[in-house]
Design a protein around this motif. Structure first.
Motif, PDB file in Angstrom:
ATOM      1  N   LYS A 110      53.185  35.064  50.192  1.00 22.19           N
ATOM      2  CA  LYS A 110      54.641  35.206  50.611  1.00 22.19           C
ATOM      3  C   LYS A 110      55.454  36.598  50.275  1.00 22.19           C
ATOM      4  N   THR A 111      54.960  36.918  48.785  1.00 25.76           N
ATOM      5  CA  THR A 111      55.757  38.033  48.289  1.00 25.76           C
ATOM      6  C   THR A 111      55.297  39.364  49.042  1.00 25.76           C
ATOM      7  N   LEU A 112      54.009  39.387  49.458  1.00 25.62           N
ATOM      8  CA  LEU A 112      53.651  40.459  50.237  1.00 25.62           C
ATOM      9  C   LEU A 112      54.054  40.610  51.781  1.00 25.62           C
ATOM     10  N   VAL A 113      54.267  39.404  52.213  1.00 27.60           N
ATOM     11  CA  VAL A 113      54.934  39.413  53.422  1.00 27.60           C
ATOM     12  C   VAL A 113      56.349  39.821  53.593  1.00 27.60           C
ATOM     13  N   VAL A 130      66.501  40.826  49.046  1.00 23.90           N
ATOM     14  CA  VAL A 130      65.247  39.697  48.715  1.00 23.90           C
ATOM     15  C   VAL A 130      65.888  38.838  47.525  1.00 23.90           C
ATOM     16  N   VAL A 131      65.889  37.667  48.071  1.00 20.87           N
ATOM     17  CA  VAL A 131      66.697  36.819  47.067  1.00 20.87           C
ATOM     18  C   VAL A 131      65.309  35.920  46.500  1.00 20.87           C
ATOM     19  N   THR A 132      65.431  35.795  45.028  1.00 20.16           N
ATOM     20  CA  THR A 132      64.411  35.017  44.421  1.00 20.16           C
ATOM     21  C   THR A 132      64.960  33.840  43.633  1.00 20.16           C
ATOM     22  N   VAL A 133      64.277  32.918  43.155  1.00 16.48           N
ATOM     23  CA  VAL A 133      65.035  31.669  42.546  1.00 16.48           C
ATOM     24  C   VAL A 133      64.963  31.855  41.081  1.00 16.48           C
ATOM     25  N   ASN A 134      64.732  32.917  40.491  1.00 22.22           N
ATOM     26  CA  ASN A 134      64.556  33.270  38.991  1.00 22.22           C
ATOM     27  C   ASN A 134      64.684  34.770  38.598  1.00 22.22           C
ATOM     28  N   ALA A 138      62.508  38.163  40.265  1.00 16.62           N
ATOM     29  CA  ALA A 138      63.273  39.303  40.882  1.00 16.62           C
ATOM     30  C   ALA A 138      62.602  40.437  40.050  1.00 16.62           C
ATOM     31  N   GLN A 139      62.515  40.685  38.696  1.00 13.70           N
ATOM     32  CA  GLN A 139      62.016  41.664  37.983  1.00 13.70           C
ATOM     33  C   GLN A 139      60.578  41.891  38.306  1.00 13.70           C
ATOM     34  N   ARG A 140      59.462  40.843  38.477  1.00 15.57           N
ATOM     35  CA  ARG A 140      58.309  40.931  38.797  1.00 15.57           C
ATOM     36  C   ARG A 140      58.089  41.533  40.171  1.00 15.57           C
ATOM     37  N   THR A 492      56.841  18.682  35.280  1.00 19.25           N
ATOM     38  CA  THR A 492      58.047  17.719  36.014  1.00 19.25           C
ATOM     39  C   THR A 492      58.379  18.447  37.338  1.00 19.25           C
ATOM     40  N   ASN A 493      58.112  19.515  37.615  1.00 20.55           N
ATOM     41  CA  ASN A 493      58.204  20.138  39.054  1.00 20.55           C
ATOM     42  C   ASN A 493      57.662  21.321  39.052  1.00 20.55           C
ATOM     43  N   MET A 494      56.878  21.551  40.312  1.00 22.72           N
ATOM     44  CA  MET A 494      56.120  22.767  40.385  1.00 22.72           C
ATOM     45  C   MET A 494      56.851  23.715  41.518  1.00 22.72           C
ATOM     46  N   ALA A 495      58.116  23.678  41.927  1.00 22.16           N
ATOM     47  CA  ALA A 495      58.419  24.542  42.868  1.00 22.16           C
ATOM     48  C   ALA A 495      59.227  25.964  42.342  1.00 22.16           C
ATOM     49  N   GLY A 496      58.737  26.830  42.829  1.00 18.97           N
ATOM     50  CA  GLY A 496      59.408  28.202  42.641  1.00 18.97           C
ATOM     51  C   GLY A 496      58.907  28.708  41.056  1.00 18.97           C
ATOM     52  N   ARG A 497      57.764  28.263  40.924  1.00 18.65           N
ATOM     53  CA  ARG A 497      57.237  28.774  39.347  1.00 18.65           C
ATOM     54  C   ARG A 497      56.779  30.358  39.444  1.00 18.65           C
ATOM     55  N   GLY A 498      56.610  30.736  40.531  1.00 19.02           N
ATOM     56  CA  GLY A 498      56.039  32.234  40.738  1.00 19.02           C
ATOM     57  C   GLY A 498      54.867  32.438  40.044  1.00 19.02           C
ATOM     58  N   THR A 499      54.034  31.524  39.695  1.00 17.70           N
ATOM     59  CA  THR A 499      52.596  31.806  39.155  1.00 17.70           C
ATOM     60  C   THR A 499      51.575  30.810  39.753  1.00 17.70           C
ATOM     61  N   ASP A 500      50.628  31.175  40.679  1.00 20.99           N
ATOM     62  CA  ASP A 500      49.672  30.425  41.143  1.00 20.99           C
ATOM     63  C   ASP A 500      48.655  29.980  40.301  1.00 20.99           C
ATOM     64  N   ILE A 501      48.272  28.565  40.492  1.00 21.26           N
ATOM     65  CA  ILE A 501      47.269  28.046  39.806  1.00 21.26           C
ATOM     66  C   ILE A 501      45.867  28.496  40.434  1.00 21.26           C
ATOM     67  N   GLN A 502      45.239  29.313  39.747  1.00 24.82           N
ATOM     68  CA  GLN A 502      43.923  29.707  40.088  1.00 24.82           C
ATOM     69  C   GLN A 502      42.910  29.303  39.475  1.00 24.82           C
ATOM     70  N   LEU A 503      41.875  28.880  40.245  1.00 27.63           N
ATOM     71  CA  LEU A 503      40.614  28.067  39.650  1.00 27.63           C
ATOM     72  C   LEU A 503      39.881  28.867  38.802  1.00 27.63           C
TER      73      LEU A 503
END
Length: 916
Positions: A110-113, A130-134, A138-140, A492-503
């Protein structure tokens, strides 16, 4: 048998499918340009931006440029990032450009989209947000995606907390600005508290792309953004009331778990009234006018004791009550409940009670984001809230197909009778997965439950990581490595963490953590070793079945469950998900738990056995839909109330901006004076009454109060043929002459400054009082329903009436001050200063990060006392362009605000070099 709707969908596809199909010709048009663009040099590609802007100036539309602009962005991304937009990402970009929400699964990019629609809409030069959740995202994203924009000649800005005003304004002037929703909202409020147009940092809101749109526009939209200032200390009252709450018995109040509310019974009111009278906290009846404040604090104390639980809703840390966010389970340092509730919790826990704050400005996200001419959003989970997005924001949701088909297996829920049985089953599954080298992500709904689970894992000696409010310092690393073989992560929650869990693990994160302080040759070798390890681990995890997601209970919202599920099966990876429930879970217990529990007993379910059936899943989903519908109704109802205030807020903010921007506001002040006179005459000189019936005594008193003289108005009655209209004309003429004389006496230029200052200060002062009154009105208006009256209509009527009264008081205040103010011409006119930022607090419950958005350190450009960390040779934060050591660095450290300025001007420091 299939219903007609299902048959139609089978034959023709859903409306979503048809829309996706309609995008294909446009995707083909973009793809057709790829070969030609790849032959251009970097400079020629960059020149396309100037070409597009020239075509826009000649009358071309953004839509006509879409195919070319998207193709150019894709080519720029290939060259600057090594990433090429897939066709589904191009589709997502079109959806964003059209002002809709694109729902894309986790890991679909989505970031690239966002770069596609952001670039196209930035071409007119009006700014894209472009509005981010943290702040981390925003910086990244601004640095990462900024490479694409800068490659094409656009400027990129990033708004983060504690950014000085100059840098903040520059960031908003950029073509594309990355910022959190909180920073944008607070800057909007702060801009409308400024006293100079040049001090405002934001431009007009034109186009915004909201990442994690469901978190921001749904979850966080339940509470407003508030800027507040301190009020009087009422610590003793809170402590006194807190001591009385244990005296209440269960019959005195009723708790409604579904709506999370508490109310006193009739017996409770009588009992409480008696207790308050005996304690000397009230005189007379509990609901007498003078006792309203005490009753309000009693209600908040009751909530604190009976509805809020330590370790679930808040924790006590370092002598402070720290809120725990219900969505993320994180500590929300610096956040406070409003309306005296936080003070009630502090009294309950016996910690220091901090003073309440008075609201100076507030706005909801619904009303802030509806200011934009065009709004778009993206998330992995929006379909369940599609009705809300459509009703409130006018946003359609489009579900994007995945680039690679989803391979995750979503198992049916397992329902146990007791929580103990459920947790034992969960531990067994985790243990089995770890033995097979399958990584596990365990989702919990609270800190308490994550720690309970962690203790069970410790007893079984199962290695694991915990991600919650108490242990989120290593958050990004823990999330990034949650896909390694046998890893067990409790979150506790996985929304908007901004980091993918890569296998297999995250390469970038491992390099950052493990490859430091070594020479280039050794670094390259270490990176190759890590790459090989990750590839090997990835194959091991794939063979084990991919990431296993375990839900420990169902959330009230299906969307939160889907966010957890969506962490597995990224970009076609294998994976599985399963939810474990018990009849003791809140959702099951509150919504039909007893009936299901009795059924389970009838079936003769033995201990440790579970019911697993698709029907159970559907029943739970229906319960969740009911809760979602109720929560939506609550948000919709709150918005109806806020819309009333929003109309008033817009009117006030527009008036402030007009006043700030005008060189001369004398016409406005004159109009205010004439309207005040009109109201005065209407009250004391009735239109159809004879002059001898006029209340000249009362009028004289009011004229004396407002203007300091009565203008000899009683003499005018002796004129033949005088009526109310002629009398009013006389009064207007007399006051005009009076104010003209004052302007000459004070000096026309100084008079202009005085008028502007008094006007802005009066507007702000009365608007602040009005906000407090509206807050109080909201608290009591629901009682009108007992009298068969619609509370919303009552609120609209009273709020409108109060707004009219506020405007009238503002006019009177301006007239009075202008008539009485004394200015000595030899004294320089002090500049009108913006509110001191250090005295203000910002607050909003952030549903995804819980981070403190209030000023909490660093350099505050308004306060030279904070400039100690500015390097001596860097530019001075005052904006002079000189080095800090040659400007404020000479004089700041030891100068008080009211001391003479060391520059030798003879002015006070705050009116000279300290005016910033």
């Amino acid at each position: 048998m299939l219903g007609m709707g299902k048959v139609a969908r089978k034959i023709f596809g859903s409306s979503n499918d048809r829309f996706i199909k309609s995008l294909k010709p446009r995707i083909e048009a973009i793809n057709a340009l790829e070969e030609g663009l790849s032959a251009l040099s970097d400079e020629e590609l960059k020149a396309k931006t100037a070409e597009f802007r020239a075509r826009l100036d000649d009358g071309a539309s953004l839509d006509s440029l879409l195919a070319e602009a998207f193709a150019v962005v894709r080519e720029a991304a290939k060259r600057s990032l090594g990433l090429r937009h897939y066709d589904v990402q191009l589709m997502g970009g079109i959806v964003l450009h059209e002002g809709k929400i694109t729902e894309m699964k986790t890991g679909e990019g989505k970031t690239l989209v966002a770069t596609l629609a952001a670039y196209l809409n930035a071409l007119p030069g009006k700014g894209v947000h472009v509005v981010t959740v943290n702040d981390y995202l925003a910086q990244r994203d601004s640095q990462w995606m900024g490479k694409v924009y800068e490659f094409l000649g656009l400027t990129v800005g990033c708004i983060v907390p504690n950014l000085d005003e100059m840098s903040r304004k520059q960031a908003y002037q950029a073509d594309i600005t990355y910022a959190t929703n909180n920073e944008l909202g607070f800057d909007y409020l702060r801009d409308n508290m400024k006293f100079h147009p040049d001090a405002m940092v934001q431009r007009a809101p034109v186009y915004a792309i909201v990442d994690e749109v469901d978190s921001i526009l749904v979850d966080e939209a339940r509470t407003p953004l508030i800027i507040s200032g301190p009020t009087e200390d009422k610590s003793e009252l809170y402590v006194a009331i807190d001591k009385l709450i244990p005296s209440l018995v269960e019959e005195d109040y009723e708790v409604d778990e579904k709506s999370n509310n508490i109310s006193l019974t009739e017996e409770g009111m009588e009992h409480l009234e008696q207790i308050l009278q005996e304690a000397g906290l009230i005189e007379g009846g509990m609901y007498d006018f003078g006792n309203v404040a005490v009753v309000h604090h009693v209600n908040q104390a009751l909530k604190a004791h009976k509805l809020f639980q330590a370790e679930k809703d808040y924790i006590v840390k370092d002598g402070q009550v720290v809120i725990i966010d219900e969505f993320t389970g994180r500590m929300m340092e610096g956040r406070r409940y409003s309306d005296g509730l936080h003070q009630a919790l502090e009294a309950k826990e016996g910690v220091e009670i901090k003073t309440e704050n008075q609201t100076l400005a507030s706005v909801t996200f619904q009303n802030y984001f509806r200011l934009y001419e065009k709004l778009a959003g993206m998330t992995g989970t929006a379909a369940t809230e599609a009705d809300e997005f459509a009703d409130i924001y006018g946003l359609a949701v489009v579900e994007m197909p995945t680039h690679v088909p989803v391979a995750r297996k979503d198992e049916d829920d397992e329902v146990y009778r007791t929580a103990a049985e459920k947790y034992n089953a969960i531990i067994d599954v985790i243990e089995d997965c770890q033995k097979r080298n399958q990584p596990v992500l365990v989702g919990t709904v609270s800190i308490e439950k994550s720690e309970y689970l962690a203790d069970m894992l410790k007893k079984r000696k199962i290695k694991h990581n915990v991600l919650n409010a108490k242990f989120h310092e290593q958050e990004a690393y823990i999330v990034a490595q949650a896909g390694r073989p046998g890893a067990v992560t409790i979150a506790t929650n996985m929304a908007g963490r901004g980091t993918d869990i890569q296998l297999g693990g995250n390469l970038e994160m491992r390099i950052e953590q493990e490859v430091t302080d070594i020479d280039e040759g050794a670094r390259a070798k270490a990176i190759e070793t890590i790459k090989a390890e990750i590839e090997r681990d990835k194959e091991i995890v794939k063979q084990a079945g991919g990431l296993c997601v375990v839900g420990t209970e169902r959330h009230e919202s299906r969307r939160i469950d889907n966010q957890l599920r969506g962490r597995s099966g990224r970009q076609g990876d294998p994976g599985q998900s399963r939810f474990f429930l018990s009849m003791e879970d809140d959702l099951m217990r509150i919504f039909g738990g007893e009936r299901m529990d009795s059924l389970m007993q009838k079936f003769g379910l033995e201990e440790g056995e579970a019911i697993v059936h698709p029907w159970i899943n559907r029943a739970i989903e229906k319960a969740q839909q009911k809760v979602e519908a109720r929560n939506y109704d609550i948000r919709k109802n709150l918005l109806k109330y806020d819309d009333v205030m929003n109309d008033q807020r817009k009117a006030i903010y527009e008036q402030r901006l007009e006043v700030m921007s005008a060189e001369d506001v004398s016409d406005t002040v004159e109009d205010m004076r004439h309207e005040t006179i009109e109201e005065l005459v209407a009250a004391h000189v009735p239109a159809r009454a004879y002059p001898e019936e006029w209340d000249m005594k009362g009028l004289g008193v009011e004229l004396q109060r407002l203007f300091g003289r009565d203008f000899g108005a009683e003499e005018w009655i002796k004129e033949e043929g005088i009526d109310a209209v002629a009398f009013e004309d006389h009064l207007v003429e007399a006051t005009n002459k009076f104010m003209e004389d004052r302007a000459q006496e004070i000096g026309p230029d100084i008079m202009k400054q005085v008028e502007k200052q008094i006007l802005l200060q009066s507007i702000d002062s009365h608007w602040k009082e009005h906000l407090a009154q509206l807050d109080h009105l909201r608290q009591v208006i629901q009682l009108r329903a007992y009298g068969q009256r619609d509370p919303l209509n009552e609120y609209k009527t009273e709020a409108f009436s109060m707004f009219g009264d506020m405007l009238s008081r503002t006019r009177e205040n301006v007239v009075t001050l202008m008539s009485h103010i004394q200015i000595h011409r030899e004294e320089p006119m002090p500049e009108l200063e913006d509110p001191e930022l250090e005295a203000l607090q910002t607050s909003h419950i952030d549903a995804t990060t819980g981070e403190n958005d209030a000023y909490s350190g660093g350099i505050n450009p308004r306060d030279p006392k904070t400039w100690g960390s500015v390097p001596r040779n860097s530019p001075c934060p005052c904006g002079s362009g000189e080095k800090y050591k040659n400007c404020h660095g000479k004089i700041v450290p030891k100068v008080g605000r009211n001391d003479p300025c060391p520059c030798g001007s003879g002015k006070k420091y705050k009116h000279c070099h300290g005016t910033i």
